[in-house]
Design an enzyme around this catalytic site. Structure first.
Site, PDB file in Angstrom:
ATOM      1  N   CYS A   7       0.972  -1.320  -0.176  1.00 18.40           N
ATOM      2  CA  CYS A   7       0.022   0.205  -0.072  1.00 18.40           C
ATOM      3  C   CYS A   7       0.938   1.188  -0.070  1.00 18.40           C
ATOM      4  O   CYS A   7       2.175   0.952  -0.047  1.00 18.40           O
ATOM      5  CB  CYS A   7      -0.762  -0.059   1.151  1.00 18.40           C
ATOM      6  SG  CYS A   7      -2.350   0.935   1.184  1.00 18.40           S
ATOM      7  N   CYS A  83      -4.068  -0.374  -2.887  1.00 24.60           N
ATOM      8  CA  CYS A  83      -4.650   1.068  -3.242  1.00 24.60           C
ATOM      9  C   CYS A  83      -3.991   1.258  -4.566  1.00 24.60           C
ATOM     10  O   CYS A  83      -3.023   0.742  -4.764  1.00 24.60           O
ATOM     11  CB  CYS A  83      -4.005   1.917  -2.066  1.00 24.60           C
ATOM     12  SG  CYS A  83      -2.352   2.356  -2.115  1.00 24.60           S
ATOM     13  N   CYS A  90       4.424   0.025  -7.516  1.00 23.93           N
ATOM     14  CA  CYS A  90       4.856  -1.087  -7.391  1.00 23.93           C
ATOM     15  C   CYS A  90       6.110  -1.484  -8.167  1.00 23.93           C
ATOM     16  O   CYS A  90       6.142  -1.295  -9.415  1.00 23.93           O
ATOM     17  CB  CYS A  90       3.794  -2.112  -7.669  1.00 23.93           C
ATOM     18  SG  CYS A  90       4.168  -4.010  -7.300  1.00 23.93           S
TER      19      CYS A  90
END
Length: 151
Positions: A7, A83, A90
């Site tokens: 997240c 999220c 990422c």
């Protein structure tokens, strides 16, 4: 299997998901090592702790951390982003890493009822995921979202 929940701040949604996933893995007898991290580090929010305590799960001892503070950060079988901002940030993982994404709204600054709504959706998604992992399957983003939100 090693699973990472990612997240933005590792302060609420990923912390709650980590607790749910560990709980259901233990309950269902699934060998699952679960970690959570954020693209940035802050602190575990009191509302997340309170919401999870209401369902008997403790976030005591949890702390906000970045990916670099997680053991063996480049060796996860599954990376789950919870999220949209974390999904975009990422990092690229080795080819054998599966990525899944389910968008959960940030309850920060909202009433406790919104925290409960997000907590419960994370719980439904976590149970569905662990049940599937027990069967040797990794569900799609769409079926995980459907399990979470019923849509």
């Amino acid at each position: 299997m090693r699973l990472l929940v990612l997240c933005t701040h590792n302060s609420a949604r990923s912390q709650m998901a980590e607790a749910w996933l560990k709980h259901f893995a233990q309950e269902l007898g699934v060998d699952l090592e679960v970690h959570s991290a954020g693209t940035e580090k802050t602190y575990v929010k009191e509302e997340a702790q309170r919401a999870m305590a209401e369902v008997g799960l403790s976030l005591e001892g949890h702390r906000s951390k970045t990916l670099w503070e997680v053991p063996d950060p480049w060796n996860f079988h599954l990376v789950l982003t919870v999220c949209d901002q974390a999904k975009e940030a990422c990092p690229a993982y080795p080819a054998r890493t599966l990525k899944r994404h389910v968008s959960f709204p940030d309850p920060t600054g909202k009433p406790l009822e919104e925290w409960r709504r997000v907590r419960d959706a994370l719980g439904r998604m976590s149970l569905f995921l662990v049940r599937n992992l027990k069967e040797g399957q990794v569900p799609s983003d769409e079926t995980l979202a459907q399990a979470a939100w019923g849509a």
